[in-house]
Scaffold this motif. Structure first.
Motif, PDB file in Angstrom:
ATOM      1  N   GLY A  43       6.115  -3.827  -5.909  1.00  0.00           N
ATOM      2  CA  GLY A  43       5.354  -4.400  -4.812  1.00  0.00           C
ATOM      3  C   GLY A  43       5.771  -3.795  -3.488  1.00  0.00           C
ATOM      4  N   THR A  44       7.076  -3.655  -3.286  1.00  0.00           N
ATOM      5  CA  THR A  44       7.596  -3.038  -2.059  1.00  0.00           C
ATOM      6  C   THR A  44       7.290  -1.546  -2.011  1.00  0.00           C
ATOM      7  OG1 THR A  44       9.390  -4.664  -2.029  1.00  0.00           O
ATOM      8  CG2 THR A  44       9.673  -2.683  -0.687  1.00  0.00           C
ATOM      9  N   ILE A  45       7.429  -0.891  -3.170  1.00  0.00           N
ATOM     10  CA  ILE A  45       7.172   0.559  -3.221  1.00  0.00           C
ATOM     11  C   ILE A  45       5.716   0.856  -2.886  1.00  0.00           C
ATOM     12  CG2 ILE A  45       7.089   2.555  -4.761  1.00  0.00           C
ATOM     13  CD1 ILE A  45       9.455   1.321  -6.274  1.00  0.00           C
ATOM     14  N   VAL A  46       4.805   0.082  -3.460  1.00  0.00           N
ATOM     15  CA  VAL A  46       3.376   0.291  -3.195  1.00  0.00           C
ATOM     16  C   VAL A  46       3.059   0.035  -1.722  1.00  0.00           C
ATOM     17  CG1 VAL A  46       1.087  -0.666  -3.646  1.00  0.00           C
ATOM     18  CG2 VAL A  46       2.597  -0.142  -5.549  1.00  0.00           C
ATOM     19  N   LYS A  47       3.703  -0.965  -1.142  1.00  0.00           N
ATOM     20  CA  LYS A  47       3.481  -1.249   0.272  1.00  0.00           C
ATOM     21  C   LYS A  47       3.890  -0.056   1.134  1.00  0.00           C
ATOM     22  CE  LYS A  47       4.577  -4.602   3.887  1.00  0.00           C
ATOM     23  NZ  LYS A  47       5.355  -5.822   4.245  1.00  0.00           N
ATOM     24  N   MET A  48       5.017   0.581   0.799  1.00  0.00           N
ATOM     25  CA  MET A  48       5.470   1.755   1.546  1.00  0.00           C
ATOM     26  C   MET A  48       4.476   2.901   1.401  1.00  0.00           C
ATOM     27  SD  MET A  48       9.531   1.609   0.585  1.00  0.00           S
ATOM     28  CE  MET A  48       9.832   3.227   1.271  1.00  0.00           C
ATOM     29  N   LYS A  49       3.940   3.084   0.176  1.00  0.00           N
ATOM     30  CA  LYS A  49       2.972   4.166  -0.034  1.00  0.00           C
ATOM     31  C   LYS A  49       1.674   3.893   0.723  1.00  0.00           C
ATOM     32  CE  LYS A  49       6.084   5.955  -2.396  1.00  0.00           C
ATOM     33  NZ  LYS A  49       6.953   6.903  -1.699  1.00  0.00           N
ATOM     34  N   VAL A  61      -1.798   1.551  -9.556  1.00  0.00           N
ATOM     35  CA  VAL A  61      -0.429   1.109  -9.861  1.00  0.00           C
ATOM     36  C   VAL A  61      -0.204  -0.309  -9.357  1.00  0.00           C
ATOM     37  CG1 VAL A  61       2.007   1.509  -9.345  1.00  0.00           C
ATOM     38  CG2 VAL A  61       0.531   3.430  -9.924  1.00  0.00           C
ATOM     39  N   GLU A  62      -0.678  -0.590  -8.152  1.00  0.00           N
ATOM     40  CA  GLU A  62      -0.508  -1.928  -7.580  1.00  0.00           C
ATOM     41  C   GLU A  62      -1.154  -2.986  -8.469  1.00  0.00           C
ATOM     42  OE1 GLU A  62      -1.129  -4.002  -3.225  1.00  0.00           O
ATOM     43  OE2 GLU A  62      -2.625  -2.571  -3.949  1.00  0.00           O
ATOM     44  N   LYS A  63      -2.341  -2.716  -8.954  1.00  0.00           N
ATOM     45  CA  LYS A  63      -3.061  -3.681  -9.781  1.00  0.00           C
ATOM     46  C   LYS A  63      -2.370  -3.907 -11.118  1.00  0.00           C
ATOM     47  CE  LYS A  63      -7.396  -4.329 -12.268  1.00  0.00           C
ATOM     48  NZ  LYS A  63      -8.729  -3.744 -12.593  1.00  0.00           N
ATOM     49  N   HIS A  64      -2.140  -2.837 -11.866  1.00  0.00           N
ATOM     50  CA  HIS A  64      -1.649  -2.976 -13.236  1.00  0.00           C
ATOM     51  C   HIS A  64      -0.162  -3.325 -13.300  1.00  0.00           C
ATOM     52  CE1 HIS A  64      -5.403  -1.880 -15.117  1.00  0.00           C
ATOM     53  NE2 HIS A  64      -5.519  -0.856 -14.282  1.00  0.00           N
ATOM     54  N   PHE A  65       0.620  -2.799 -12.376  1.00  0.00           N
ATOM     55  CA  PHE A  65       2.030  -3.188 -12.351  1.00  0.00           C
ATOM     56  C   PHE A  65       2.168  -4.662 -11.974  1.00  0.00           C
ATOM     57  CE2 PHE A  65       3.003   0.978 -13.218  1.00  0.00           C
ATOM     58  CZ  PHE A  65       4.347   1.280 -13.156  1.00  0.00           C
ATOM     59  N   GLY A  66       1.285  -5.137 -11.102  1.00  0.00           N
ATOM     60  CA  GLY A  66       1.305  -6.562 -10.767  1.00  0.00           C
ATOM     61  C   GLY A  66       0.972  -7.423 -11.972  1.00  0.00           C
ATOM     62  N   GLU A  67      -0.032  -7.006 -12.754  1.00  0.00           N
ATOM     63  CA  GLU A  67      -0.392  -7.745 -13.965  1.00  0.00           C
ATOM     64  C   GLU A  67       0.739  -7.709 -14.985  1.00  0.00           C
ATOM     65  OE1 GLU A  67      -3.006  -9.563 -14.704  1.00  0.00           O
ATOM     66  OE2 GLU A  67      -3.983  -9.254 -12.766  1.00  0.00           O
ATOM     67  N   LEU A  68       1.318  -6.541 -15.175  1.00  0.00           N
ATOM     68  CA  LEU A  68       2.443  -6.422 -16.124  1.00  0.00           C
ATOM     69  C   LEU A  68       3.609  -7.300 -15.699  1.00  0.00           C
ATOM     70  CD1 LEU A  68       2.466  -2.561 -16.798  1.00  0.00           C
ATOM     71  CD2 LEU A  68       1.922  -4.357 -18.453  1.00  0.00           C
ATOM     72  N   CYS A  69       3.886  -7.317 -14.403  1.00  0.00           N
ATOM     73  CA  CYS A  69       4.988  -8.135 -13.894  1.00  0.00           C
ATOM     74  C   CYS A  69       4.751  -9.611 -14.178  1.00  0.00           C
ATOM     75  CB  CYS A  69       5.165  -7.895 -12.402  1.00  0.00           C
ATOM     76  SG  CYS A  69       6.563  -8.787 -11.680  1.00  0.00           S
ATOM     77  N   GLN A  70       3.537 -10.075 -13.937  1.00  0.00           N
ATOM     78  CA  GLN A  70       3.224 -11.486 -14.170  1.00  0.00           C
ATOM     79  C   GLN A  70       3.313 -11.841 -15.647  1.00  0.00           C
ATOM     80  OE1 GLN A  70      -0.549 -12.479 -12.420  1.00  0.00           O
ATOM     81  NE2 GLN A  70       0.096 -11.994 -10.337  1.00  0.00           N
ATOM     82  N   ILE A  71       2.807 -10.967 -16.505  1.00  0.00           N
ATOM     83  CA  ILE A  71       2.804 -11.263 -17.946  1.00  0.00           C
ATOM     84  C   ILE A  71       4.221 -11.214 -18.513  1.00  0.00           C
ATOM     85  CG2 ILE A  71       1.989 -10.474 -20.196  1.00  0.00           C
ATOM     86  CD1 ILE A  71      -0.564  -9.500 -18.751  1.00  0.00           C
ATOM     87  N   ASP A 129      -6.528   5.764  -4.576  1.00  0.00           N
ATOM     88  CA  ASP A 129      -6.907   5.142  -5.852  1.00  0.00           C
ATOM     89  C   ASP A 129      -5.716   5.065  -6.809  1.00  0.00           C
ATOM     90  OD1 ASP A 129      -9.476   4.844  -4.954  1.00  0.00           O
ATOM     91  OD2 ASP A 129     -10.241   6.664  -5.947  1.00  0.00           O
ATOM     92  N   ALA A 130      -4.881   6.104  -6.797  1.00  0.00           N
ATOM     93  CA  ALA A 130      -3.701   6.105  -7.664  1.00  0.00           C
ATOM     94  C   ALA A 130      -2.738   4.983  -7.285  1.00  0.00           C
ATOM     95  CB  ALA A 130      -2.986   7.455  -7.589  1.00  0.00           C
ATOM     96  N   VAL A 131      -2.531   4.801  -5.997  1.00  0.00           N
ATOM     97  CA  VAL A 131      -1.647   3.727  -5.528  1.00  0.00           C
ATOM     98  C   VAL A 131      -2.247   2.361  -5.847  1.00  0.00           C
ATOM     99  CG1 VAL A 131      -0.637   2.669  -3.477  1.00  0.00           C
ATOM    100  CG2 VAL A 131      -0.611   5.146  -3.735  1.00  0.00           C
ATOM    101  N   THR A 132      -3.552   2.216  -5.650  1.00  0.00           N
ATOM    102  CA  THR A 132      -4.222   0.948  -5.947  1.00  0.00           C
ATOM    103  C   THR A 132      -4.136   0.623  -7.434  1.00  0.00           C
ATOM    104  OG1 THR A 132      -5.758   1.305  -4.112  1.00  0.00           O
ATOM    105  CG2 THR A 132      -6.407  -0.289  -5.795  1.00  0.00           C
TER     106      THR A 132
END
Length: 285
Positions: free
Chosen positions: A103-109, A23-33, A18-21
């Motif tokens: 994105g790459t870091i989350v994929k590794m985790k 980060v993946e969700k919110h960091f992706g949103e922050l990156c896009q914005i 859940d912690a990784v998910t």
């Protein structure tokens, strides 16, 4: 006991997942914005460049003071766009790219989580098989199942410990990166707006230096050519009515007659004096 330990590790794994998910969700949103923010800033820079060009074109058609003031303003405003370009490049490098790297870091985790879940599933499978074997109670199979279970448990424990360490480092790095990214964003924006304040101050002063009265005088002079006064006199003379021209002519004629009469009277007086002088001379003789 083994079943309870397995369930506890499963709950721990789900929490890590859940912690990784998250980060993946919110960091992706922050990156896009943030990326959209940078693109908007770049488009604002482009529009400002168009504005600078138009101001220069317009200034070339105006009076000297206004022309110089507008050109100075355009120069300062163009300088501001150079700072805005630097802002865009820094935001891209210091904010967007680090967020994109997650994105790459989350994929590794997720790969680490997958390996842990695989080991847990193997352990659970071996535990289930051991329980079935114990129910049948054959001694040889019982020993083999316990050996397999022990091996699977060790593997699951090792992968779980590795996952815990990995996620712990992940959390630590995440917090550090968040602090760094947002600190960089604030610093970049402060630098730009500090420079913008300096540039806008200079631009404001250039506009205030425009001499309105002098430019207005230049404009008025441009409306009237140098020989405007003599032409105006001619127009005024030609615009007199016939009665005014007749009166003017009579005045000129009358003045000439008076002068002629005075001249004739003066000549007659001189002649009379000469005659008197001749008479006196004859009497004396």
């Amino acid at each position: 006991m083994l079943r309870r330990s397995l369930e506890n590790r499963d709950a721990q794994t789900r929490q890590l997942q859940d912690a990784v998910t998250n980060v993946e969700k919110h960091f992706g949103e922050l990156c896009q914005i943030f990326a959209a923010y940078v693109r908007k800033t770049a488009r604002l820079r482009d529009k400002a460049d168009l504005l600078v060009n138009e101001i220069n074109v317009y200034a070339s058609t105006e009076t000297p003071n206004l022309k110089q003031g507008l050109k100075n303003f355009a120069e300062e405003f163009a300088k501001l766009q150079d700072y805005r370009q630097a802002e865009v490049e820094r935001l891209e490098a210091k904010v967007v790219e680090p967020l994109k790297a997650y994105g790459t870091i989350v994929k590794m985790k997720r790969d680490d989580l997958k390996a842990t879940l695989t080991a847990r599933n193997r352990e659970a499978k071996q535990l289930t098989q051991l329980e079935r074997t114990r129910q049948r109670n054959p001694s040889d199979r019982h020993v083999i199942a316990e050996t397999e279970l022990q091996r699977a448990t060790m593997d699951a424990t090792r992968t779980t410990r590795h996952l815990e360490e990995t996620i712990d480092n992940f959390e630590k790095q995440k917090i550090k990166d968040i602090k760094t990214i947002f600190s960089e964003f604030i610093t970049i924006e402060m630098l730009f707006h500090g420079k913008a304040l300096e540039v806008y101050t200079a631009a404001y002063q250039n506009i205030q230096k425009i001499d309105e009265e002098e430019d207005l005088e230049v404009f008025r002079n441009s409306l009237y050519p140098p020989d405007y006064s003599s032409r105006l006199d001619i127009v005024r003379a030609n615009s007199k009515s016939p009665l005014q021209r007749s009166l003017s002519a009579k005045c000129v004629s009358g003045t000439g007659q008076v002068s002629t009469c005075r001249l004739r009277k003066d000549q007659q007086a001189d002649d009379d004096e000469e005659d008197e002088d001749l008479d006196v001379t004859e009497e004396e003789n």
